[in-house]
Design an enzyme around this catalytic site. Structure first.
Site, PDB file in Angstrom:
ATOM      1  N   HIS A   1       1.938  -4.962   8.110  1.00  0.00           N
ATOM      2  CA  HIS A   1       2.276  -4.258   6.735  1.00  0.00           C
ATOM      3  C   HIS A   1       1.523  -3.633   6.318  1.00  0.00           C
ATOM      4  CE1 HIS A   1       6.470  -5.320   9.340  1.00  0.00           C
ATOM      5  NE2 HIS A   1       6.163  -6.257   8.392  1.00  0.00           N
TER       6      HIS A   1
ATOM      7  N   GLU B 216      10.352   2.432  -0.329  1.00  0.00           N
ATOM      8  CA  GLU B 216      10.637   1.910  -1.917  1.00  0.00           C
ATOM      9  C   GLU B 216      10.108   3.545  -2.634  1.00  0.00           C
ATOM     10  OE1 GLU B 216       8.350  -0.967  -1.859  1.00  0.00           O
ATOM     11  OE2 GLU B 216       6.692  -0.528  -1.138  1.00  0.00           O
TER      12      GLU B 216
ATOM     13  N   ARG C  99       3.082   4.406  -9.429  1.00  0.00           N
ATOM     14  CA  ARG C  99       1.662   3.855  -9.925  1.00  0.00           C
ATOM     15  C   ARG C  99       0.815   4.962  -8.589  1.00  0.00           C
ATOM     16  NH1 ARG C  99       0.303   1.567  -4.998  1.00  0.00           N
ATOM     17  NH2 ARG C  99       1.506  -0.335  -4.262  1.00  0.00           N
TER      18      ARG C  99
HETATM   19  P1  ADP Z   1       6.013  -3.010   0.810  1.00  0.00           P
HETATM   20  O1  ADP Z   1       6.390  -3.336  -0.591  1.00  0.00           O
HETATM   21  O2  ADP Z   1       5.464  -4.351   0.925  1.00  0.00           O
HETATM   22  O3  ADP Z   1       5.337  -1.800   0.882  1.00  0.00           O
HETATM   23  P2  ADP Z   1       7.899  -1.197   2.429  1.00  0.00           P
HETATM   24  O4  ADP Z   1       9.299  -1.717   2.287  1.00  0.00           O
HETATM   25  O5  ADP Z   1       7.597  -0.040   1.164  1.00  0.00           O
HETATM   26  O6  ADP Z   1       7.505  -2.988   1.664  1.00  0.00           O
HETATM   27  O7  ADP Z   1       7.336  -1.678   3.724  1.00  0.00           O
HETATM   28  C1  ADP Z   1       6.152  -1.885   3.848  1.00  0.00           C
HETATM   29  C2  ADP Z   1       6.232  -2.131   5.908  1.00  0.00           C
HETATM   30  O8  ADP Z   1       7.328  -2.029   7.103  1.00  0.00           O
HETATM   31  C3  ADP Z   1       6.541  -0.347   6.317  1.00  0.00           C
HETATM   32  O9  ADP Z   1       5.199   0.509   6.184  1.00  0.00           O
HETATM   33  C4  ADP Z   1       6.689  -0.437   7.951  1.00  0.00           C
HETATM   34  O10 ADP Z   1       5.584  -0.331   8.568  1.00  0.00           O
HETATM   35  C5  ADP Z   1       7.661  -1.518   7.381  1.00  0.00           C
HETATM   36  N1  ADP Z   1       8.916  -1.068   7.190  1.00  0.00           N
HETATM   37  C6  ADP Z   1       9.696  -1.233   5.812  1.00  0.00           C
HETATM   38  N2  ADP Z   1      11.302  -0.829   6.325  1.00  0.00           N
HETATM   39  C7  ADP Z   1      11.315  -1.104   7.852  1.00  0.00           C
HETATM   40  C8  ADP Z   1      12.212  -0.580   8.598  1.00  0.00           C
HETATM   41  N3  ADP Z   1      13.382  -0.843   8.759  1.00  0.00           N
HETATM   42  N4  ADP Z   1      12.134  -0.219  10.153  1.00  0.00           N
HETATM   43  C9  ADP Z   1      10.777  -0.603  11.161  1.00  0.00           C
HETATM   44  N5  ADP Z   1       9.914  -0.863   9.933  1.00  0.00           N
HETATM   45  C10 ADP Z   1       9.383  -1.219   8.795  1.00  0.00           C
HETATM   46  P1  ADP Z   2      -1.088   1.070  -1.200  1.00  0.00           P
HETATM   47  O1  ADP Z   2       0.673   1.205  -0.559  1.00  0.00           O
HETATM   48  O2  ADP Z   2      -1.131   1.695  -1.505  1.00  0.00           O
HETATM   49  O3  ADP Z   2      -1.154   0.249  -0.214  1.00  0.00           O
HETATM   50  P2  ADP Z   2       0.413  -2.346  -1.485  1.00  0.00           P
HETATM   51  O4  ADP Z   2       1.125  -2.553  -1.946  1.00  0.00           O
HETATM   52  O5  ADP Z   2      -0.691  -2.520  -0.606  1.00  0.00           O
HETATM   53  O6  ADP Z   2      -0.307  -0.294  -1.941  1.00  0.00           O
HETATM   54  O7  ADP Z   2      -0.734  -2.317  -2.841  1.00  0.00           O
HETATM   55  C1  ADP Z   2      -2.111  -1.802  -3.738  1.00  0.00           C
HETATM   56  C2  ADP Z   2      -2.606  -2.973  -4.328  1.00  0.00           C
HETATM   57  O8  ADP Z   2      -2.083  -3.506  -5.558  1.00  0.00           O
HETATM   58  C3  ADP Z   2      -3.444  -3.821  -3.442  1.00  0.00           C
HETATM   59  O9  ADP Z   2      -4.508  -4.402  -3.963  1.00  0.00           O
HETATM   60  C4  ADP Z   2      -3.159  -5.331  -3.412  1.00  0.00           C
HETATM   61  O10 ADP Z   2      -3.645  -5.557  -3.618  1.00  0.00           O
HETATM   62  C5  ADP Z   2      -1.753  -5.437  -4.690  1.00  0.00           C
HETATM   63  N1  ADP Z   2      -0.502  -5.182  -5.009  1.00  0.00           N
HETATM   64  C6  ADP Z   2       0.523  -4.969  -4.368  1.00  0.00           C
HETATM   65  N2  ADP Z   2       1.739  -5.755  -4.509  1.00  0.00           N
HETATM   66  C7  ADP Z   2       1.599  -6.762  -5.865  1.00  0.00           C
HETATM   67  C8  ADP Z   2       1.883  -7.286  -6.699  1.00  0.00           C
HETATM   68  N3  ADP Z   2       3.186  -7.704  -6.599  1.00  0.00           N
HETATM   69  N4  ADP Z   2       1.453  -8.351  -7.572  1.00  0.00           N
HETATM   70  C9  ADP Z   2       0.394  -8.061  -7.446  1.00  0.00           C
HETATM   71  N5  ADP Z   2      -0.957  -7.788  -6.849  1.00  0.00           N
HETATM   72  C10 ADP Z   2       0.249  -6.353  -6.546  1.00  0.00           C
HETATM   73 MG    MG Z   3       5.690   0.073   0.640  1.00  0.00          MG
END
Ligand code: ADP
Ligand code: ADP
Ligand code: MG
Length: 645
Positions: free
Chosen positions: A234, A292, A296
């Site tokens: 992910h 989601e 930012r």
């Molecule tokens: P995060 O806040 O950790 O980024 P997301 O909700 O954006 O969480 O989901 C992260 C990743 O998980 C997505 O980029 C996708 O690859 C996978 N994912 C999320 N929701 C689904 C779903 N309903 N079915 C399949 N894969 C999913």
């Molecule tokens: P993107 O969707 O842009 O790839 P990520 O979800 O991977 O973003 O997170 C972007 C940056 O924010 C990363 O450097 C990660 O380490 C940091 N990050 C993500 N979620 C959190 C969190 N809950 N608390 C602190 N840092 C976070």
């Molecule tokens: Mg995400």
């Protein structure tokens, strides 16, 4: 426009924000922890304020210290970057209460999107399609299991407060549900202090396609989509814009859904609406679902900048100061195609373990944008994200941009810590990726092949041996051709293995290298010629050893090359420095008789001492250096003569 702003972040994103500020004539204030006193973002900013210890909670998460630093330095606004405090509504409230501007959305907009369950409910009401699932308050395991049955397996359990792929579990069948739920909740409680989860239908052949939005608090526009389907656990690895196979109709549907999402919460500034797309039937405009919103600037924002020509940080500053949106939807167009690859210090074959270390050598390729927070000599510390750089390329078509990505990765030089560079190169050359047939399972399916570490061939090993001997630089090597060809045994460390190469100097810039049974003839001209063929290899010595950059980067440690010297390491004649270094001691004076094996001088090179010994009995004719002298490879140090008969 602001006169001065403070950047409440570190690493590449702090540097990237400073770049735009400089271009706009805005002065910058950096903040830094104990671990970052010498960091690139600190050196780049006009001013820098120390805010505490290396742990994020003692520095980059200390909102009070950051606001105090802004007030003290006369900054008018705070740019949060990503991560750290960027999506913390309490911080936004505190910034505003202290009379400063937060360069980003309002605290209310962040709150509305902060928890995935509430965000999904809000989006559903705004007419944005969401993944079918349960996102209610009842967290009873029995109830959640019932919801999963209703939704139908496979399902995804997600922490409502989740981020960065944490607190997420895919469950394929009812018997696995209870365990997965317990572990997702446990991880969520630890990572986010909130163990609430939601249950979603697991989308088949999922593609992650997100839309960049930009709002002014009332209206919003979108800057098209990014495809981030190349993921590992992910986490995004390579991103691109636009999405391969995207149709005008689907882009229009996703773009307007994203704008609806942003306008529903009065969004101001840069944001990303992430969708999961069911691509089991190609891209269809009724098969995308809101996942989601990230309130930012996103890590992968540069691919959008590359195809739209917009500097998103400039837009952030302009909107934060109260200007209207710099462009209308009709003004925005896509030009060409862009990719971004995330270069990390991580040990891929060991399961992508984050790594640390000093970057003994770092050089970026031409013809790519490199966003980085580190320079040669900087340390990837255990305190923060181990990202080294993002490489961004742009081309008129996807195929050309992909060629440029491969070239950029091949031209990237980094040594001193393990990295995921070889993995990125394999991924860039993956046939499914090349065909645009991407989904979030691609990396996982081919992981064994993608994660394989490349093994250096005998030609690469030979070049490393020459590099270890200091023969990689074009210096006069008159001393190497004495009575007989000089032979040296060089031992190199390659991971846990020891590589042995016997090198013979033939004449100026020509060598023979023996690697086991294999023999190569190597000429050092304006580059390297091996067995008659010019090769595009670059040999770099640094204090972690020697690296050969030839498509991949191969790294060797040097096991004292002179201590293991054999067969007349120094014959009678001119004794030359085999590598650049410092003369630590000279043991002989002119006229002195020496016997084979006697110590003549000690040279310190590459942090090790090397003793030069006489190859035969003789008389010292001349001593050309004294202790303390800095010498180049090939410099004559001592001249020996045959003893008169
Ligand atoms: P995060 O806040 O950790 O980024 P997301 O909700 O954006 O969480 O989901 C992260 C990743 O998980 C997505 O980029 C996708 O690859 C996978 N994912 C999320 N929701 C689904 C779903 N309903 N079915 C399949 N894969 C999913
Ligand atoms: P993107 O969707 O842009 O790839 P990520 O979800 O991977 O973003 O997170 C972007 C940056 O924010 C990363 O450097 C990660 O380490 C940091 N990050 C993500 N979620 C959190 C969190 N809950 N608390 C602190 N840092 C976070
Ligand atoms: Mg995400």
């Amino acid at each position: 426009m602001f006169r001065k702003i403070l950047i409440a972040n570190r690493g590449e994103i702090a540097c990237r924000v400073i770049d735009t500020c400089r271009r706009m004539g805005v002065a910058t204030v950096a903040v830094y922890s104990d671990a970052d006193a010498g960091a690139r973002h600190v050196a780049m900013a006009d001013q820098a304020v120390h805010i505490g210890g290396p742990a994020p909670k003692d520095s980059y998460l200390r909102g009070d210290a950051i606001i105090a630093a802004a007030l003290e330095t006369g900054a008018q606004a705070i740019h949060p970057g990503y991560g750290f405090l960027s999506e913390n509504p309490m911080f936004v409230d505190a910034v505003v209460a202290s009379g400063l501007v937060f360069i980003g959305p309002s605290a209310d907009a962040i709150r509305a999107m902060g928890l995935k369950d509430a965000a999904k409910a809000l989006m559903h009401n705004a007419g944005v399609p969401v993944v079918p699932g349960y996102h209610g308050d009842n967290q009873d395991p029995e109830h959640l299991a019932g919801a999963a049955d209703t939704i139908g397996y496979p399902v995804l359990i997600k922490a409502v407060a989740g981020g960065g792929g944490k607190g997420m579990r895919k469950v394929d069948a009812p018997q696995g549900f209870a365990d997965a739920l317990a572990s997702a909740m446990g991880e969520a409680a630890t990572a986010f202090g909130n163990d609430a989860v939601l249950i979603e239908k697991y989308v088949e052949k999922p593609r992650h396609i997100e839309v960049q939005v930009f709002g002014d608090g009332t209206r919003a526009v979108h800057l098209f989509e990014r495809d981030c389907s190349l993921q590992r656990r992910h986490q995004k690895v390579i991103e691109e814009a636009p999405a391969p196979g995207m149709t005008t109709k689907m882009r229009e549907a996703m773009g307007s859904a994203a704008v609806r999402a942003a306008e529903a919460i009065g969004y101001s500034g840069a944001g990303t609406v992430e969708f999961i797309v069911d691509a089991s039937d190609g891209l269809r405009d009724d098969r995308f679902f809101f996942m989601e919103m990230n309130t930012r600037l996103q890590v992968e924002h540069p691919v959008t900048e590359a195809i739209t020509g917009v500097d998103l940080v400039e837009w952030q500053l302009r909107v934060a100061v109260g200007d209207p949106l710099p462009a209308t939807q009709a003004d925005l167009t896509i030009t060409g195609h862009a990719f971004e690859a995330r270069l990390y210090a991580e040990d891929v074959p060991a399961g992508f373990l984050p790594a640390t270390g000093r970057l003994a050598h770092l050089a970026f390729p031409d013809d790519a944008r490199a966003d980085t927070g580190v320079r040669t000599g900087d340390v990837i510390s255990p305190w923060y994200d181990p990202m080294i750089a993002k490489l961004i390329v742009h081309g008129p078509t996807r195929a050309i941009a992909l060629r440029k990505l491969e070239a950029a990765l091949a031209g990237m030089q980094v040594a001193g810590t393990v990295t995921n560079l070889a993995f990125l190169r394999k991924l860039a050359g993956h046939h499914g990726f090349a065909a645009g047939d991407v989904d979030t399972g691609l990396i996982g399916r081919d992981l064994a092949e993608l994660a394989n570490a490349p093994i250096p061939c005998s030609r690469t090993r030979s070049l490393a041996a020459l590099g270890a001997m200091g023969l990689d630089v074009a210096t006069p090597l008159q001393g190497f051709n004495l009575w007989s060809p000089m032979r040296q045994t060089v031992q190199l460390g390659l991971g846990d293995a020891v590589v042995t190469v016997v090198v013979e100097a033939l004449n100026r810039g020509r060598f023979r290298a023996n690697v086991g049974e294999t023999v190569h003839e190597i000429t050092r001209a304006d580059g390297w010629i091996i067995d008659g063929a010019r090769v595009p290899a670059v040999v770099v010595r640094h204090d972690a050893g020697v690296s050969v950059f030839w498509g991949n980067g191969y790294h060797f440690t040097v096991i004292d090359p002179l201590d293991v010297a054999v067969e007349g390491a120094v014959a009678v004649g001119r004794i030359v420095a085999p590598m650049p270094g410092l003369v630590k001691a000279v043991f002989v004076t002119p006229g002195q008789e020496v016997a084979q094996g006697d110590r003549l001088a000690v040279l310190e090179a590459m942090k090790m001492e090397h003793t030069l010994t006489a190859g035969r009995d003789g008389i010292v004719a001349e001593v050309l250096v004294a202790a303390g002298a800095q010498v180049a490879a090939g410099d004559a140090l001592i001249v020996l003569e045959e003893q008169a008969p």
